[in-house]
Design an enzyme around this catalytic site. Structure first.
Site, PDB file in Angstrom:
ATOM      1  N   TYR A 179      -7.597   6.296   1.487  1.00 53.35           N
ATOM      2  CA  TYR A 179      -8.252   5.333   2.393  1.00 53.35           C
ATOM      3  C   TYR A 179      -9.651   5.822   2.757  1.00 53.35           C
ATOM      4  CZ  TYR A 179      -9.076   2.305   6.417  1.00 53.35           C
ATOM      5  OH  TYR A 179      -9.624   1.396   7.290  1.00 53.35           O
ATOM      6  N   LYS A 186     -13.296   3.941   2.082  1.00 50.20           N
ATOM      7  CA  LYS A 186     -14.249   3.552   3.127  1.00 50.20           C
ATOM      8  C   LYS A 186     -15.575   4.307   2.974  1.00 50.20           C
ATOM      9  CE  LYS A 186     -11.947   0.276   5.130  1.00 50.20           C
ATOM     10  NZ  LYS A 186     -12.425  -1.118   5.142  1.00 50.20           N
TER      11      LYS A 186
END
Ligand SMILES: NC(=O)c1ccc[n+]([C@@H]2O[C@H](COP(=O)([O-])OP(=O)(O)OC[C@H]3O[C@@H](n4cnc5c(N)ncnc54)[C@H](OP(=O)(O)O)[C@@H]3O)[C@@H](O)[C@H]2O)c1
Length: 271
Positions: free
Chosen positions: A169, A173
């Site tokens: 994740y 990002k």
């Protein structure tokens, strides 16, 4: 009292990905209240329809004359064919999009690197990175043709600072942050604006998805502190969109008061 200048948003058309829940749904309702027209996109059409109803109610209640046109579009941002055909699905009166909110995104699991299922790695990159890039490419072509528009990407504290148990994740990002930075630089000679909103902890369906439906595990994430709610982030997004046309808010980093970084937060001790 409004936190944004709604007159600048009245009559604008906004495309929001991941509008069926959480931050995307709350953002749709706020844009509706400001008199914007909205294309609501996500995979769950029934949920999108319910959000569109909230938008209609919010628009009516606002008394703003402009706006009030809402369309629901089924879109999996990871499906290249669906993205390529997106404009075919949008009704003619809403095709001239002014603002893109690239909000669709998710996290799966807390496994450490070495133990992460390849399918989870691919799924997160497919949506958070490749999907966001595909939708952006499509809309940037549209914005360039008219030399106006605004791309607002949902980054995260995870895109500013890596943390353990979120390796994939965080990488997605960070990719969003880098891509946003390149886009700002490439469009410097245009009237197109590019912004990134980077929230810390927000209590939405996000952690339920992360823990694969385990609500009690999700609830523990927010134990002892007051996280942001979807509306807090929606206010930032709508504020960014409602600045005067010569102002570009490049980044908004918004955290709960008791969260200082991805790994540092204060929790009230249990009594
Ligand atoms: N919550 C947080 O703590 C937090 C913090 C920082 C950043 N963010 C970012 O904020 C954004 C919104 O998250 P949220 O907290 O609102 O989570 P959420 O409540 O789980 O909502 C996620 C939204 O993304 C949509 N989505 C997921 N996969 C999709 C796909 N393949 N195609 C289209 N839409 C898809 C979901 O709709 P469907 O399932 O109907 O497709 C849903 O509407 C994400 O980019 C997330 O990374 C969240």
């Amino acid at each position: 009292m409004s936190v944004f200048n709604s007159s600048r948003l009245a009559g604008k058309t906004v495309l929001i990905t991941g509008a069926s829940a959480g931050i995307g749904a709350a953002t749709a309702v706020l844009f509706a209240r400001a008199g914007s027209n909205i294309v609501l996109a996500a995979r769950r059409v029934d949920t999108l329809k319910a959000v569109a109803e909230h938008c209609t109610a919010a628009h009516k209640q606002s008394g703003v004359q402009a706006g009030g046109k809402f369309a629901v579009v089924q879109l999996d941002v990871a499906d290249k064919k669906q993205v390529a055909g997106l404009f075919d699905q949008i009704p003619a009166e809403l095709k001239d999009i002014d603002i893109l909110v690239n909000n669709a995104g998710f996290v799966l699991g807390v496994e450490k690197i070495g133990d992460i299922a390849e399918s989870d790695v691919e799924a997160m990159f497919a949506v958070n990175v490749l999907g966001l890039i595909s939708v952006t490419q499509l809309l940037v072509r549209h914005f360039k043709a008219k030399n106006s528009g605004h791309v607002i990407n949902l980054g995260s504290v995870a895109g500013r600072e890596p943390y353990a148990n979120g390796g994939i994740y965080c990488a997605t990002k960070h990719a969003v942050k880098s891509f946003t930075g390149s886009l700002i630089r490439e469009l410097v000679n245009t009237k197109i604006r590019v912004s990134e909103v980077q929230p810390g902890m927000v209590e939405t369906e996000f952690s339920i998805v992360r823990f694969r439906g385990d609500k009690s595990a999700a609830d523990k994430v927010y134990e002892g502190l007051q996280p942001l709610v979807a509306e807090d982030v929606a206010e930032e997004i709508v504020w960014v969109a409602s600045r005067p046309p010569h102002v570009n808010i490049a980044e908004v980093f918004v955290m709960p008061v008791n969260q200082a970084s991805a790994g540092i937060s204060y929790r009230e001790p249990k009594v």
